[in-house]
Write an enzyme that holds these catalytic residues in place. Structure first.
Site, short mmCIF file in Angstrom:
data_model
loop_
_atom_site.label_atom_id
_atom_site.label_comp_id
_atom_site.label_asym_id
_atom_site.label_seq_id
_atom_site.Cartn_x
_atom_site.Cartn_y
_atom_site.Cartn_z
N LYS A 139 0.84 -1.19 0.00
CA LYS A 139 0.00 0.00 0.00
C LYS A 139 0.88 1.24 0.00
O LYS A 139 1.87 1.32 0.73
CB LYS A 139 -0.92 0.00 1.22
N ASP A 175 -1.51 -1.92 -4.16
CA ASP A 175 -2.90 -2.03 -3.75
C ASP A 175 -3.63 -0.71 -3.93
O ASP A 175 -3.02 0.36 -3.87
CB ASP A 175 -2.99 -2.43 -2.28
N GLN A 194 -10.93 -1.17 -8.66
CA GLN A 194 -12.09 -1.50 -7.85
C GLN A 194 -13.36 -1.26 -8.66
O GLN A 194 -13.69 -0.12 -9.01
CB GLN A 194 -12.10 -0.65 -6.58
N ARG A 248 -5.12 -5.98 -11.18
CA ARG A 248 -5.91 -6.91 -10.38
C ARG A 248 -7.30 -6.30 -10.25
O ARG A 248 -7.45 -5.19 -9.76
CB ARG A 248 -5.28 -7.07 -9.00
N ARG A 277 -10.32 -2.19 11.08
CA ARG A 277 -10.58 -1.14 10.08
C ARG A 277 -11.47 -1.68 8.97
O ARG A 277 -12.35 -0.98 8.48
CB ARG A 277 -9.27 -0.59 9.52
#
Length: 291
Positions: free
Chosen positions: A77, A111, A140, A161, A265
């Protein structure tokens, strides 16, 4: 963190707290004829020293993967590399990691975090990938902007991805209904797989998996041109089925001492994730929802 139930739940989905734990999980995954991606938990570091420590940890992960001859890459990240502090610092550290990974003939997956970071993540991915082709990112499908981002990154040959997304985003940014997210996911999958780059279809949704299988069959796309991806401890039955059918599968293996903050989280960001995790504690789960 010392609560027995919370540790039991977390250890189902987190390999452990040390790199040794992650390496052993990677070995198990490889023995099951699956690739791995190691993910050192942690994000939103608060100072430059923390960002540089994280970068050193990632260099060590790549060294260990090479030494152990694991079939594994690494996921990270950008906020773990100081994106909240300084974009130049973050890019500097990422470039160092990418260069080291390239020397070892390995791959870095950037990510995607919450929508506040999407634009900067895409921009940094493009800049770093212009120097190091062994860098890719995540899209996403629940974000409205994802289709344009996919097209832009495909134009420069970026590996992606594809996931649905797990953050709790407002309806002016993301599709609020699961059916719309699923439809957009399939739409994006059909953009990615014929592109000629090697992409990851990250889902535990049987219907999306079937849609992907149908599409690659219709378009004569080889099973060696893409991979399915799933999370450690999730839908082991589907993982086994896909491998048995001859599909490539990569398992994302998170580890680290930040497992409790990470887990909490995820639940705080999207309460539906609690159902997703708890349903996967059941041995005969057949239809969890999630990415």
């Amino acid at each position: 963190m010392n609560n027995a139930l919370s540790r039991r739940v977390a250890r189902r989905f987190v390999a452990g707290e040390t790199l040794d734990d992650a390496i052993e999980a990677g070995r198990e995954v490889n023995r099951a004829r699956r690739s791995a991606s190691l993910d050192l938990l942690g994000e939103n570091v608060s100072d430059e020293a923390g960002a540089r420590r994280a970068a050193e940890d990632y260099l060590a992960i790549f060294d260990r993967i090479a030494r152990e001859k694991l079939d594994a890459n690494v996921s990270l990240k950008l906020t773990q590399l100081g994106l909240d502090l300084s974009e130049p610092l973050c890019q500097e550290l990422l470039e160092g990691i990418a260069a080291h990974a390239a020397e070892l003939e390995n791959f870095v997956r950037i990510d995607m975090e919450g929508s506040a970071y999407t634009q900067r993540t895409v921009e940094i991915t493009r800049r770093v990938r212009a120097k190091y082709s062994n860098v890719g990112t995540v899209m996403q499908a629940y974000l409205y902007r994802a289709e344009q981002d996919v097209k832009d990154l495909l134009s420069v040959g970026c590996r992606m991805r594809l996931c649905k997304g797990a953050y709790n985003e407002p309806p002016d940014i993301a599709f609020p209904n699961k059916a719309d997210v699923d439809a957009n996911y399939v739409k994006l999958m059909k953009l990615l797989l014929p592109s000629g780059s090697y992409h990851g279809i990250a889902t535990h949704d049987p219907e999306v998996i079937q849609a992907t299988k149908r599409f690659v069959s219709e378009k004569n796309i080889s099973r060696e041109q893409f991979e399915f991806q799933m999370l450690y401890g999730i839908r082991i039955d589907l993982q086994e089925q896909l491998v048995h059918e001859g599909y490539r599968l990569r398992v994302y293996i998170p580890y680290g001492t930040d497992w409790f903050p990470y887990f909490m989280r995820r639940l705080a960001e999207r309460p539906a994730n609690l159902v997703f995790f708890l349903r996967n504690l059941m041995p005969n789960t057949t239809r969890p929802h999630g990415e």
